[in-house]
Write a protein that holds these residues in place. Structure first.
Motif, PDB file in Angstrom:
ATOM      1  N   SER A 306       0.837  -1.200   0.000  1.00  0.00           N
ATOM      2  CA  SER A 306       0.000   0.000   0.000  1.00  0.00           C
ATOM      3  C   SER A 306       0.869   1.247   0.000  1.00  0.00           C
ATOM      4  CB  SER A 306      -0.916   0.011   1.228  1.00  0.00           C
ATOM      5  OG  SER A 306      -0.148   0.084   2.418  1.00  0.00           O
ATOM      6  N   THR A 307       0.260   2.375  -0.286  1.00  0.00           N
ATOM      7  CA  THR A 307       0.955   3.662  -0.284  1.00  0.00           C
ATOM      8  C   THR A 307       0.279   4.598   0.702  1.00  0.00           C
ATOM      9  OG1 THR A 307      -0.428   4.594  -2.043  1.00  0.00           O
ATOM     10  CG2 THR A 307       1.521   3.339  -2.711  1.00  0.00           C
ATOM     11  N   SER A 308       0.870   5.758   0.913  1.00  0.00           N
ATOM     12  CA  SER A 308       0.310   6.720   1.868  1.00  0.00           C
ATOM     13  C   SER A 308      -1.055   7.223   1.433  1.00  0.00           C
ATOM     14  CB  SER A 308       1.270   7.902   2.034  1.00  0.00           C
ATOM     15  OG  SER A 308       1.510   8.521   0.778  1.00  0.00           O
ATOM     16  N   SER A 309      -1.333   7.182   0.140  1.00  0.00           N
ATOM     17  CA  SER A 309      -2.616   7.668  -0.376  1.00  0.00           C
ATOM     18  C   SER A 309      -3.579   6.537  -0.712  1.00  0.00           C
ATOM     19  CB  SER A 309      -2.384   8.522  -1.633  1.00  0.00           C
ATOM     20  OG  SER A 309      -1.765   7.744  -2.651  1.00  0.00           O
ATOM     21  N   GLU A 310      -3.184   5.332  -0.417  1.00  0.00           N
ATOM     22  CA  GLU A 310      -3.997   4.178  -0.793  1.00  0.00           C
ATOM     23  C   GLU A 310      -4.099   3.213   0.377  1.00  0.00           C
ATOM     24  OE1 GLU A 310      -2.455   1.067  -3.551  1.00  0.00           O
ATOM     25  OE2 GLU A 310      -4.031   1.841  -4.880  1.00  0.00           O
ATOM     26  N   ARG A 311      -5.311   2.797   0.698  1.00  0.00           N
ATOM     27  CA  ARG A 311      -5.518   1.847   1.794  1.00  0.00           C
ATOM     28  C   ARG A 311      -5.014   0.459   1.397  1.00  0.00           C
ATOM     29  NH1 ARG A 311     -11.759   3.077   3.723  1.00  0.00           N
ATOM     30  NH2 ARG A 311     -11.376   5.158   4.640  1.00  0.00           N
ATOM     31  N   GLN A 396      -2.508  -3.862  12.693  1.00  0.00           N
ATOM     32  CA  GLN A 396      -1.847  -2.839  11.875  1.00  0.00           C
ATOM     33  C   GLN A 396      -2.563  -2.645  10.540  1.00  0.00           C
ATOM     34  OE1 GLN A 396       2.128  -4.366  11.698  1.00  0.00           O
ATOM     35  NE2 GLN A 396       2.484  -4.059  13.905  1.00  0.00           N
ATOM     36  N   ALA A 400      -4.335   0.934   9.378  1.00  0.00           N
ATOM     37  CA  ALA A 400      -3.965   1.626   8.135  1.00  0.00           C
ATOM     38  C   ALA A 400      -5.160   1.849   7.217  1.00  0.00           C
ATOM     39  CB  ALA A 400      -2.889   0.826   7.408  1.00  0.00           C
ATOM     40  N   ARG A 411     -10.593   3.365   9.862  1.00  0.00           N
ATOM     41  CA  ARG A 411      -9.528   3.803  10.760  1.00  0.00           C
ATOM     42  C   ARG A 411      -9.735   3.045  12.068  1.00  0.00           C
ATOM     43  NH1 ARG A 411     -11.349  10.026  11.891  1.00  0.00           N
ATOM     44  NH2 ARG A 411     -12.072   9.909   9.739  1.00  0.00           N
TER      45      ARG A 411
END
Length: 464
Positions: A306-311, A396, A400, A411
């Protein structure tokens, strides 16, 4: 009038008819069966309606798998009906085919709580077409061995999870029930028919309703979305000891209705040993070990991709042949008029929850007592509680923003999910019972930002 409302109406009519036609105590009916000659065939049925409501609760945000906060106490109803058949084939062997119907839904959309509040909602989920189906279709064979082959049948100290006693009663009449015997069952059934049995907690149609109190919540037992699987079970019984092993099919996707046919990479293995430590059958302890093989996703891989903009998405990390394993402890004991139970369960929690619910650690305990003090000896009061937790990887993933098949608020402020349940079951006649239920859920979906949730329930159950 909606389908579920019509089914409830028919269920109430059937309850009245059953009460009029047969008001004898249930014990008298079973006593007559036990004293009769072994039948060639037999049949029975059960029908259960459970209605629950959850008033408004604290919910600052929701996600795709949140327990819905409707802001009102609207009632949600599930209805199940099962027909049981048994046919004796030869000495110690019988076959059963059991059609079933389930409809309706549980409160909150049937999701958002790991230890969900209505086990019948497993079979009545919105992803499953609500139409009749074959719940069980199996062949059962008993083979006595040793000196017990010449002895009269033994009274079993094994807890029974058989709905309404039909299968257990049929087992005693069609089978041998010797103290030392081998049992072989093959076909379609529920793994909970054979493993993790507990008389005090009972089943959803008679006593408690919560998923993690009726079963070990961390036991991700192989099943389709309705709770059944195909497989084979071998049991060896030697006086107060019993040992069972089973191999069964796994669903093709998490909480799916179809099964994966690549059996080398998709199957479940279960083994359980039980000991009746009280000579009168008042106490037993059961140890369960299990391992699932399926096309599961990895929480760690989902997080890494995953990325910071993608769950993170657990479904994109699915690979064939992945495993999930766990252990369970199940203890029950009678103390005069009281009965107590304790369960503990653990799973490794590395790969996704796949068949039962999203619980990786569980501890539950409870007690049951009759209502003889108020002149109702056939009624039962059960009080119990369960605490559920997640593995580090599972936690975790949800923190995320990941979504599972049962929980996922988008969340997470993690906290152990905790539930208490109180259930009073009143026996109206020999074939009709009415139950009242209350559950309180703290940290639903392991989220301290939501809840607590109160759930009120009533249950009508009938069988001939």
């Amino acid at each position: 009038m909606r389908v579920s409302q019509r089914l409830v109406l028919l269920l109430f009519v059937g309850a009245v008819a059953t009460g009029v036609m047969d008001a004898r105590p249930e014990e008298e009916v079973f006593e007559k069966r036990e004293n009769a000659a072994p039948p060639r065939w037999d049949w029975g049925f059960q029908a259960t309606a459970i209605s629950q409501a959850a008033p408004s609760f604290r919910s600052p945000y929701t996600g795709p798998r949140s327990f819905a906060n409707s802001g009102s106490a609207a009632w949600s109803t599930t209805v199940t009906g099962t027909v049981y058949t048994g046919l004796s084939l030869w000495n110690g062997a019988w076959v059963s085919i059991q059609p079933e119907f389930s409809g309706g839904g549980g409160p909150g959309g049937g999701q958002g709580i790991g230890a969900y509040v209505n086990q019948d909602a497993v079979k009545a989920g919105s992803s499953v077409r609500q139409r009749p189906y074959i719940a069980r279709a199996f062949l059962h064979q008993e083979l006595p061995f040793g000196e017990s082959a010449q002895e009269p049948p033994a009274s079993s100290s094994e807890p029974s999870r058989d709905l309404d006693g039909f299968v257990a009663d049929s087992n005693a009449r069609f089978g041998t029930q010797k103290a030392r015997r081998i049992e072989i069952t093959a076909g379609k059934f529920s793994m909970a028919d054979f493993f993790d049995a507990n008389d005090v907690a009972g089943d959803v149609h008679h006593r408690l309703m919560n998923w993690a109190l009726v079963n070990d919540g961390a036991w991700d037992y192989s099943a389709d979305a309705r709770g059944y699987t195909w497989g084979a079970v071998l049991g060896v019984f030697r006086d107060s000891l019993a040992f069972r092993v089973a191999v069964s099919a796994m669903p093709s996707v998490a909480n799916g209705i179809s099964f994966d046919t690549a059996l080398a990479e998709a199957h479940a293995e279960n083994a359980e040993i039980s000991w009746a430590f009280d000579p009168d059958g008042k106490g037993s302890v059961r140890l369960l070990a299990w391992e699932n093989h399926a096309r599961m996703g990895s929480y760690r891989e989902a997080l890494a991709s995953s990325t910071s903009s993608e769950r993170p998405d657990i479904t994109v990390s699915r690979r064939p042949g992945r495993t999930k394993r766990g252990l369970g402890l199940n203890l029950q004991r009678q103390f005069g008029e009281w009965g107590g139970f304790l369960r503990a369960g653990w799973s490794d929690g590395r790969n996704e929850s796949f068949a039962y619910t999203e619980i990786d650690r569980t501890f539950s305990a409870g007690a049951a007592h009759g209502a003889a003090l108020i002149g109702r000896p056939d009624d039962t009061l059960v009080l119990a509680g369960v605490a559920s937790a997640l593995s580090a990887e599972h936690r975790q993933y949800l923190e995320a923003g990941g979504i599972g098949f049962q929980v996922g608020d988008g969340r997470l402020r993690y906290g152990r999910e905790q539930v208490i349940e109180a259930n009073y079951n009143a026996q109206i006649t020999g074939g009709v019972s009415l139950g009242a239920d209350f559950q309180r859920v703290w940290n639903p979906g392991y989220n301290r930002d939501r809840g607590p949730i109160s759930v009120f329930g009533i249950r009508l159950h009938l069988h001939p």
